[in-house]
Design a protein around this motif. Structure first.
Motif, short mmCIF file in Angstrom:
data_model
loop_
_atom_site.label_atom_id
_atom_site.label_comp_id
_atom_site.label_asym_id
_atom_site.label_seq_id
_atom_site.Cartn_x
_atom_site.Cartn_y
_atom_site.Cartn_z
N ILE A 78 44.19 41.58 43.20
CA ILE A 78 44.00 40.35 42.43
C ILE A 78 43.61 40.69 41.00
N SER A 199 46.12 35.55 42.53
CA SER A 199 44.87 34.82 42.30
C SER A 199 45.15 33.34 42.10
N GLY A 229 40.61 36.21 41.56
CA GLY A 229 40.93 35.86 42.94
C GLY A 229 40.69 34.37 43.12
#
Length: 434
Positions: A78, A199, A229
């Motif tokens: 992420i 994300s 994220g």
């Protein structure tokens, strides 16, 4: 005579001894009673502290959330505008814990010179829950979408299809998808990386993030400051909840709910300020009711979900229970029921139970406006000027009585909404509070 004196003196001594014994016994009894209640108070207090501490450690798991997010960031799974500050530079700090549910961690935070609210999602509970279904956590938490090799155009198509499933087939969803892609490019280098896309994809499955996108041009939702994220940072709302006073938890335990409600009503802004805040809530209802990107249902219209800023503009503090009507109806239909109360989501979104199928019907029994008016009734009537109080009370009770979602109700809905806004605004428009 001497014998009589001796006898009387003897009895006086005896009675004196008895009186002393009685006093000593009484003192001993009071002493034991005091010790008993002292130890009882210590025991009860220790038990309450233990329970509260256990609840705190179970609820507040920000350290675990940060470690999980940063581990994925360092592995390249992420990425986002807040990742480096959170995981490398340590300039994004998690402060006081405001978490109410273990799965959704909420903290005050500082990011350099900015103050904000940090929200982090924990793992999903294994059992079926209507609330979890609303959030679609299984798909988003894995951070495995989009897959490697997905083009930007394909990702844009994924976003469009997801938005369509959330809010319905709206004419201007392409504009919303463009906004999402702009946010996805967190470092503004003109290139969307796979970690950035993952994300954003996770965030799109959260009601609050989606609502912030939909209402980003309005003043009622805090601004998104950054993300990493599915951890994200929102603008801090200076005054919350909407009204009331924060008390130490040890006092909260002992104060009856009725007394607490009365206390809360004393700790509110001046009436003109309350009128402006109330207009903000009515405008929010207007924004989410057949808005630009579809309809949303307000499923918890309580004081703790809202706050306001220095200018007394209403702000949504917690939008987890403001859900797209389309996705609500899709999920509530799957809910098994025996009574209407089984068809409740949040505190305020209730439908009826179809006893022939033992499934919930999709239409809520009360519109957003009726729920908002119920929340505002005591808030706006307390301290209201005499020349508007009677009409204000009349309009609020007519608003609270709204039912169903028929076309006729929508006409009445608009009429009452406009009447209330006009009544409040007319009273404060000539003052500095406007």
């Amino acid at each position: 005579m001497n014998n009589l004196t001796f006898t009387l003196g003897h009895y006086i001594v005896i009675f004196g001894d008895i009186n002393l014994c009685v006093q000593q016994t009484k003192f001993s009894y009071l002493h034991m009673k005091y010790l008993f209640f002292s130890w009882l108070a210590v025991f009860v207090g220790s038990w309450i502290v233990y329970v509260e501490y256990s609840s705190y450690t179970e609820l507040c798991r920000g350290h675990d959330c940060k470690n999980s997010i940063c581990d994925k960031y360092r592995k390249g799974v992420i990425d986002g505008s807040a990742c480096s500050s959170l995981c490398d530079k340590d300039t994004l700090y998690l402060g006081k814990c405001f978490t109410m549910k273990p799965k959704s961690q909420v903290y005050s935070g500082t990011w350099g010179d900015l103050e904000g609210v940090i929200k982090c999602q924990m793992e999903e509970a294994p059992h079926y829950d209507l609330g979890n279904a609303m959030q679609h956590r299984k798909e988003s938490a894995a951070f495995n979408q989009p897959t490697k090799g997905t083009s930007v155009e394909r990702f844009r198509e994924m976003i469009l299809n997801h938005l369509k499933s959330k809010v319905g087939d709206q004419a201007n969803l392409a504009d919303l998808a463009t906004q999402v892609l702009s946010i996805t490019d967190a470092n503004k280098d003109g290139h969307i990386s796979l970690p950035e896309a993952r994300s954003t994809w996770a965030l799109l499955h959260l009601n609050e993030f989606l609502l912030a996108l939909v209402l980003q041009d309005r003043e009622h939702t805090p601004k998104l400051l950054g993300f990493c994220g599915d951890l994200y940072v929102m603008e801090k709302v200076p005054y919350s909840p909407l009204y009331g006073i924060s008390l130490p938890w040890i006092m909260e335990v002992w104060i009856p709910a009725g007394v607490r409600r009365s206390m809360d009503q004393w700790f509110t802004p001046s009436w003109p300020h309350k009128a402006k805040i109330s207009i903000g809530l009515l405008e929010l209802v207007e924004d989410v009711f057949h808005g630009t990107f579809g309809s949303f249902l307000m499923c918890d219209v309580s004081a703790t979900r809202f706050g306001y800023n220095e200018r007394h503009d209403l702000k949504v503090m917690d939008a987890r229970y403001i859900v797209p009507e389309a996705i609500f109806q899709e999920n509530i239909r799957q809910q098994r029921c025996d009574v209407d109360e089984d068809c409740l989501y949040g505190a305020d979104c209730l439908t009826s139970c179809d006893l022939t199928k033992h499934r919930c019907t999709p239409e809520v029994t009360r519109p957003n406006l009726a729920k908002a008016c119920e929340a505002l009734k005591d808030y706006t009537l307390r301290g209201a000027p005499a020349d508007v109080r009677e009409e204000l009370e009349k309009q609020l009770y007519a608003c609270i009585a709204l039912k169903g979602s028929s076309e006729q109700m929508e006409i009445e809905h608009s009429l009452i909404l406009n009447n209330l806004k006009t009544l409040l605004w007319k009273k404060i428009s000539h003052t500095k509070d406007s």
